[in-house]
Design a protein around this motif. Structure first.
Motif, PDB file in Angstrom:
ATOM      1  N   PHE A 212      -7.386   4.990  -2.776  1.00 34.66           N
ATOM      2  CA  PHE A 212      -7.136   6.285  -2.137  1.00 34.66           C
ATOM      3  C   PHE A 212      -7.486   7.417  -3.098  1.00 34.66           C
TER       4      PHE A 212
ATOM      5  N   SER B 112       0.823  -1.206   0.000  1.00 35.94           N
ATOM      6  CA  SER B 112       0.000   0.000   0.000  1.00 35.94           C
ATOM      7  C   SER B 112       0.858   1.256   0.000  1.00 35.94           C
TER       8      SER B 112
ATOM      9  N   SER C 291      -0.240   5.466  -0.754  1.00 40.91           N
ATOM     10  CA  SER C 291      -1.205   6.458  -1.249  1.00 40.91           C
ATOM     11  C   SER C 291      -0.540   7.705  -1.807  1.00 40.91           C
TER      12      SER C 291
ATOM     13  N   SER D   6     -12.059   5.702   1.140  1.00 37.02           N
ATOM     14  CA  SER D   6     -10.954   4.747   1.210  1.00 37.02           C
ATOM     15  C   SER D   6     -11.228   3.661   2.238  1.00 37.02           C
TER      16      SER D   6
ATOM     17  N   SER E 203       2.141  -1.406   4.282  1.00 35.70           N
ATOM     18  CA  SER E 203       2.044  -0.011   3.849  1.00 35.70           C
ATOM     19  C   SER E 203       3.414   0.648   3.849  1.00 35.70           C
TER      20      SER E 203
ATOM     21  N   ASP F  46      -1.459   6.092   5.325  1.00 34.75           N
ATOM     22  CA  ASP F  46      -2.385   5.015   4.943  1.00 34.75           C
ATOM     23  C   ASP F  46      -3.063   4.375   6.146  1.00 34.75           C
TER      24      ASP F  46
ATOM     25  N   CYS G  68      -3.292   1.926  -4.116  1.00 29.70           N
ATOM     26  CA  CYS G  68      -2.608   3.155  -4.516  1.00 29.70           C
ATOM     27  C   CYS G  68      -3.610   4.285  -4.709  1.00 29.70           C
ATOM     28  N   ARG G  69      -3.098   5.451  -5.024  1.00 25.59           N
ATOM     29  CA  ARG G  69      -3.940   6.604  -5.299  1.00 25.59           C
ATOM     30  C   ARG G  69      -4.375   6.572  -6.761  1.00 25.59           C
TER      31      ARG G  69
END
Length: 369
Positions: free
Chosen positions: A58, A6, A8, A67, A85, A90, A37-38
């Motif tokens: 995200f 993870s 973001s 989210s 992460s 996150d 991810c974003r």
């Protein structure tokens, strides 16, 4: 194992690249790896190019509830063994999702950046309570985590960033051809930086050090500053280009932009300069050392974990262009010292920063061993 990595972050630098490279290597070893991810981030794009499955859970900070719900739905519909992460923000989405879903995968956080504020209040205690453990990329970060976060020191482990050493070999490249690619005369020595264009990296210091060297070298040197603006920092990059022109260095410095094949560019470097003001680690440093390039680096934060002064590189105080200039002058005029530092640097990377070794260590933690 079914593993979620993870991150973001919308940016693209060492942190984000580490998240991607870790995912790729784990997938190559047979694990089922996906990435939180974003949406529309560089990480999403690069991960998809690598054939990894991405879940853009995200969005903006103002939509954290989205989210939480998306992650919770994923956890309820999929079996997950490990969530890992790479950015502490996150936790504000993942930890609540774990509470909401009732699922209990192992949950790790790699701390790439130091925290300037304490996080031992009740909300942070609830977030960090869900963590199985924390990986710190340097001793500097480990000390910072223990002093600022609500964690048991026994659950904070050093796990340096690393690279696949076999992908970094000077013999794989024809240096004359690479110099031709960048319009650099074959007889020129090359010194430079590689990294994000963001404040605090010391790019201005490097430019000023080049100016200080004017008229002092009796052989041709080309200087390179490779990289691109970080997310939202295009104006800063323009300031760097303007400073270069203001200092009268436009004909001496090359700005090749983002470099996909970093080992290729490093194959023509005689010296890498890493003048960051405050760096938790330094991916570019270990890349250069793997390519047997001697390094000049700031003596702060996590850098001493990588560079031993006078043995694998030269350490200098940050924010001092004159010290950069002095070190450049010394190494540019000392071929034997460059070879000595470069060879020692390569051995250091093979011993301490080899991805194959680090991934095995990571797998042991994932397996609870």
């Amino acid at each position: 194992m079914n593993i979620i990595q993870s991150c973001s972050s919308p940016s693209w630098g060492g942190l984000e690249m580490t998240a991607l490279n870790t995912s790729v290597i784990l997938a190559e070893k047979g694990h089922n790896v996906s990435i939180f991810c974003r949406k529309n981030s560089r990480l999403e794009d690069e991960a998809n190019k690598c054939g990894l499955t991405t879940y853009p859970v995200f969005s903006s900070k103002s939509n954290i509830f989205y989210s939480i719900l998306e992650i919770s739905k994923y956890l309820n519909s999929s079996h997950v063994d490990v969530i890992h992460s790479h950015i502490s923000h996150d936790l504000w989405s993942i930890s609540p999702a774990l509470y909401l879903s009732g699922k209990k995968p192992k949950f790790y956080l790699t701390k790439h950046l130091a925290s300037g504020v304490g996080k031992k209040d009740i909300p942070h205690r609830l977030l960090y309570k869900k963590l199985t453990g924390i990986f710190a990329i340097s001793n500097f970060i480990k000390d910072n985590v223990i002093s600022t976060c609500p964690v048991n020191p026994a659950n904070v482990h050093i796990l340096h960033n690393s690279l696949s050493v076999d992908k970094y070999n000077i013999a794989d490249y024809n240096t004359n051809s690479v110099k031709t690619k960048y319009n650099i005369p074959k007889e020129n020595l090359v010194a430079g930086m590689i990294g994000r264009f963001t404040p605090g990296k010391g790019i201005e210091d490097f430019l000023h050090s080049i100016k200080l060297l004017e008229g002092k070298l009796n052989f041709p040197v080309t200087f390179i500053i490779a990289g691109e603006a970080s997310y939202g920092e295009q104006e800063y990059a323009e300031g760097i280009f303007n400073l270069c022109e203001k200092l009268g260095l436009k004909d001496k410095v090359i700005f090749p932009g983002f470099i996909k094949n970093v080992p290729e560019l490093l194959s023509i470097f005689d010296i890498l300069v890493f003048p960051s003001h405050d760096e938790s680690f330094g991916i570019t440093l270990i890349e250069a050392m793997a390519m047997e390039v001697p390094v000049i680096a700031s003596n702060n934060s996590g850098i001493p974990d990588i560079v031993k002064d006078g043995v694998t590189g030269i350490l200098i105080p940050p924010k001092q262009p004159d010290k950069i200039a002095d070190s450049l002058f010394y190494l540019l005029n000392n071929w034997e010292k460059r070879v000595y530092l470069g060879q020692n640097g390569r051995r250091c990377i093979e011993d301490k920063f080899n991805a194959e070794t680090n991934i095995k260590i990571l797998e042991k933690y994932y397996n609870g061993k």
